[in-house]
Design a protein around this motif. Structure first.
Motif, PDB file in Angstrom:
ATOM      1  N   GLY A  13      59.561  26.772  43.272  1.00 60.20           N
ATOM      2  CA  GLY A  13      60.147  28.017  43.873  1.00 60.20           C
ATOM      3  C   GLY A  13      59.572  29.219  44.224  1.00 60.20           C
ATOM      4  O   GLY A  13      59.987  29.910  45.403  1.00 60.20           O
ATOM      5  N   ARG A  14      58.533  29.717  43.793  1.00 58.90           N
ATOM      6  CA  ARG A  14      57.744  30.788  43.881  1.00 58.90           C
ATOM      7  C   ARG A  14      56.770  30.397  45.232  1.00 58.90           C
ATOM      8  O   ARG A  14      56.704  31.310  46.212  1.00 58.90           O
ATOM      9  CB  ARG A  14      56.879  31.332  42.796  1.00 58.90           C
ATOM     10  N   ALA A  16      57.656  28.094  47.471  1.00 57.67           N
ATOM     11  CA  ALA A  16      58.531  28.028  48.677  1.00 57.67           C
ATOM     12  C   ALA A  16      58.739  29.160  49.435  1.00 57.67           C
ATOM     13  O   ALA A  16      58.572  29.528  50.410  1.00 57.67           O
ATOM     14  CB  ALA A  16      59.715  27.213  48.189  1.00 57.67           C
ATOM     15  N   THR A  17      59.041  30.294  48.357  1.00 59.17           N
ATOM     16  CA  THR A  17      59.171  31.789  48.847  1.00 59.17           C
ATOM     17  C   THR A  17      57.888  32.315  49.518  1.00 59.17           C
ATOM     18  O   THR A  17      57.754  32.878  50.924  1.00 59.17           O
ATOM     19  CB  THR A  17      59.446  32.732  47.721  1.00 59.17           C
ATOM     20  N   ALA A  18      56.777  31.894  48.885  1.00 55.95           N
ATOM     21  CA  ALA A  18      55.445  32.349  49.575  1.00 55.95           C
ATOM     22  C   ALA A  18      55.100  31.845  50.885  1.00 55.95           C
ATOM     23  O   ALA A  18      54.661  32.533  51.770  1.00 55.95           O
ATOM     24  CB  ALA A  18      54.352  32.218  48.541  1.00 55.95           C
ATOM     25  N   GLU A  20      57.393  30.747  52.918  1.00 59.33           N
ATOM     26  CA  GLU A  20      58.303  31.276  54.201  1.00 59.33           C
ATOM     27  C   GLU A  20      57.902  32.640  54.542  1.00 59.33           C
ATOM     28  O   GLU A  20      57.627  32.822  55.710  1.00 59.33           O
ATOM     29  CB  GLU A  20      59.766  31.406  53.504  1.00 59.33           C
ATOM     30  N   ALA A  21      57.261  33.448  53.720  1.00 59.10           N
ATOM     31  CA  ALA A  21      56.770  34.773  53.976  1.00 59.10           C
ATOM     32  C   ALA A  21      55.482  34.344  54.696  1.00 59.10           C
ATOM     33  O   ALA A  21      55.296  35.076  55.824  1.00 59.10           O
ATOM     34  CB  ALA A  21      56.309  35.684  52.885  1.00 59.10           C
TER      35      ALA A  21
END
Length: 60
Positions: A13-14, A16-18, A20-21
């Protein structure tokens, strides 16, 4: 016994967020983004192919 499934889901999850950024930027970060994506895919494949995952799915 460590909860590897929970650790994997947290990491995934982390990441995926990174990713995307990082995708929102250009330049050298594109290379970093691709490497992170590849690492995540490899980890997912390892998890899916692991015996531990199969045991959790069947309830064994």
């Amino acid at each position: 016994m460590p909860d590897y499934k929970a650790m994997y889901f947290r990491l995934s999850g982390r990441m995926a967020t990174a990713v995307e950024a990082l995708e929102a930027t250009t330049g050298a970060l594109v290379t970093i983004t691709e490497k992170l994506k590849q690492a995540q895919l490899e980890a997912e494949e390892m998890y899916i192919e692991s015996d531990d995952h199969d045991d959790e799915e069947t309830g064994s």
